[in-house]
Scaffold this active site. Sequence first.
Site, PDB file in Angstrom:
ATOM      1  N   CYS A  46     -11.272   2.719  -0.440  1.00  0.00           N
ATOM      2  CA  CYS A  46      -9.943   3.122   0.036  1.00  0.00           C
ATOM      3  C   CYS A  46      -9.658   2.252   1.251  1.00  0.00           C
ATOM      4  O   CYS A  46     -10.529   2.077   2.114  1.00  0.00           O
ATOM      5  CB  CYS A  46      -9.941   4.601   0.433  1.00  0.00           C
ATOM      6  SG  CYS A  46      -8.404   5.113   1.228  1.00  0.00           S
ATOM      7  N   CYS A  84      -4.260  -1.336  -1.955  1.00  0.00           N
ATOM      8  CA  CYS A  84      -4.448   0.111  -2.093  1.00  0.00           C
ATOM      9  C   CYS A  84      -5.359   0.304  -3.299  1.00  0.00           C
ATOM     10  O   CYS A  84      -5.067  -0.210  -4.387  1.00  0.00           O
ATOM     11  CB  CYS A  84      -3.086   0.762  -2.328  1.00  0.00           C
ATOM     12  SG  CYS A  84      -3.161   2.507  -2.771  1.00  0.00           S
ATOM     13  N   GLU A  88      -5.688   9.200   9.746  1.00  0.00           N
ATOM     14  CA  GLU A  88      -4.301   9.080  10.206  1.00  0.00           C
ATOM     15  C   GLU A  88      -4.003   9.991  11.391  1.00  0.00           C
ATOM     16  O   GLU A  88      -3.150   9.680  12.214  1.00  0.00           O
ATOM     17  CB  GLU A  88      -3.341   9.362   9.048  1.00  0.00           C
ATOM     18  CG  GLU A  88      -3.473   8.288   7.985  1.00  0.00           C
ATOM     19  CD  GLU A  88      -2.196   8.030   7.241  1.00  0.00           C
ATOM     20  OE1 GLU A  88      -1.330   8.902   7.245  1.00  0.00           O
ATOM     21  OE2 GLU A  88      -2.086   6.934   6.659  1.00  0.00           O
ATOM     22  N   HIS A 144      -8.059   2.731   3.819  1.00  0.00           N
ATOM     23  CA  HIS A 144      -8.104   3.376   5.135  1.00  0.00           C
ATOM     24  C   HIS A 144      -9.519   3.360   5.723  1.00  0.00           C
ATOM     25  O   HIS A 144      -9.688   3.442   6.937  1.00  0.00           O
ATOM     26  CB  HIS A 144      -7.709   4.859   5.023  1.00  0.00           C
ATOM     27  CG  HIS A 144      -6.250   5.116   4.985  1.00  0.00           C
ATOM     28  ND1 HIS A 144      -5.445   4.742   3.941  1.00  0.00           N
ATOM     29  CD2 HIS A 144      -5.445   5.753   5.882  1.00  0.00           C
ATOM     30  CE1 HIS A 144      -4.213   5.131   4.195  1.00  0.00           C
ATOM     31  NE2 HIS A 144      -4.180   5.741   5.360  1.00  0.00           N
ATOM     32  N   ASP A 186       0.870  -1.176   0.000  1.00  0.00           N
ATOM     33  CA  ASP A 186       0.000   0.000   0.000  1.00  0.00           C
ATOM     34  C   ASP A 186       0.906   1.225   0.000  1.00  0.00           C
ATOM     35  O   ASP A 186       2.116   1.111   0.190  1.00  0.00           O
ATOM     36  CB  ASP A 186      -0.884  -0.015   1.270  1.00  0.00           C
ATOM     37  CG  ASP A 186      -1.779   1.221   1.388  1.00  0.00           C
ATOM     38  OD1 ASP A 186      -2.330   1.663   0.365  1.00  0.00           O
ATOM     39  OD2 ASP A 186      -1.918   1.755   2.509  1.00  0.00           O
ATOM     40  N   SER A 187       0.298   2.384  -0.171  1.00  0.00           N
ATOM     41  CA  SER A 187       1.068   3.628  -0.092  1.00  0.00           C
ATOM     42  C   SER A 187       1.562   3.872   1.342  1.00  0.00           C
ATOM     43  O   SER A 187       2.479   4.651   1.550  1.00  0.00           O
ATOM     44  CB  SER A 187       0.185   4.793  -0.512  1.00  0.00           C
ATOM     45  OG  SER A 187      -0.974   4.817   0.297  1.00  0.00           O
TER      46      SER A 187
HETATM   47  N1  DGL Z   1      -4.835   3.437   1.104  1.00  0.00           N
HETATM   48  C1  DGL Z   1      -4.874   4.213  -0.125  1.00  0.00           C
HETATM   49  C2  DGL Z   1      -5.995   3.711  -1.041  1.00  0.00           C
HETATM   50  O1  DGL Z   1      -6.612   2.700  -0.767  1.00  0.00           O
HETATM   51  C3  DGL Z   1      -5.118   5.682   0.142  1.00  0.00           C
HETATM   52  C4  DGL Z   1      -4.029   6.457   0.769  1.00  0.00           C
HETATM   53  C5  DGL Z   1      -3.251   7.307  -0.206  1.00  0.00           C
HETATM   54  O2  DGL Z   1      -3.772   8.285  -0.757  1.00  0.00           O
HETATM   55  O3  DGL Z   1      -2.097   6.989  -0.417  1.00  0.00           O
HETATM   56  O4  DGL Z   1      -6.263   4.325  -2.063  1.00  0.00           O
END
Ligand code: DGL
Length: 270
Positions: A188, A75, A156, A190, A12-13
């Site tokens: 997403c 991600c 976050e 998150h 993931d990022s």
């Molecule tokens: N976890 C990333 C996603 O699912 C989002 C976070 C980011 O913007 O890097 O898109």
Amino acid sequence: MEKAGQPIGIFDSGVGGLTVAGAIKRLLPDESLIYFGDTAHLPYGDKSKETVTHYSERIAGYLLSQNCKMIVIACNTASANAYESVVKLAADKAIVVNVIDPVIDHILAVKTKSSIGVIGTKGTINSATYEKKISRRNTELRVVSMATPLFVPMIEEGFIFDDISNAIIRSYLSKDQLKDIDTLILGCTHYPIIKNQIDRFYNFRIDVIDSSKIVAMHVREVLYRNHLNNINNNPSYSFYVSDYTDFFKTVSKLFFEEDVELKKLNFWNG
Ligand code: DGL
């Protein structure tokens, strides 16, 4: 080592993809996992397709060098923008799973749905990946999507169960675009953290989809179908980030639902 005993690579990022890694660990406790969070380049949600693809290919290359039998792109932004490139890179070395297709399969299997909302980062929503993939398979379904870029920094920074997060959630979700939906995809990795609040906003009237469990079930199904499930019962876990701070360590517990030993690994200059 037999291929079935090799690890599953997950990236993931940042640490948001730990929601997916946690769901995989709980469902498949015998599997070894290597997680990579590209915290040095976070967020991916605002970056171009080329940049997200470049980062994703480099990370996938690392996971392949560690003999991963499967790569899970945990991600949505990378799944929407770099999936095909990672599949090409992995070729016959590893199976690649993204976090979008299993959710679409799940939605299309439930015949009662008619109007789907998708929320995610700008990178995911601007790619229109959900709309394109769903309309290719079902032209009757209405799909509307909306970027909700404040959610990632909000989560976050720990604004989760309070007035600030409720106000931001209300402000986004009461927009006209999302009126009359019967399903909301949390597009997403998150967002599972705020699923409860979102359910409450809708008074539990609509189906709010947390992709992490759906993706974990898909991973299990694909491993079994390919006879790649580990049966040795001696899993190992490695969690890497490209930039380490104590902050990432603190939030990673929230996403993974247990303590995580994060280690710094930066191969960008190497
Ligand atoms: N976890 C990333 C996603 O699912 C989002 C976070 C980011 O913007 O890097 O898109």
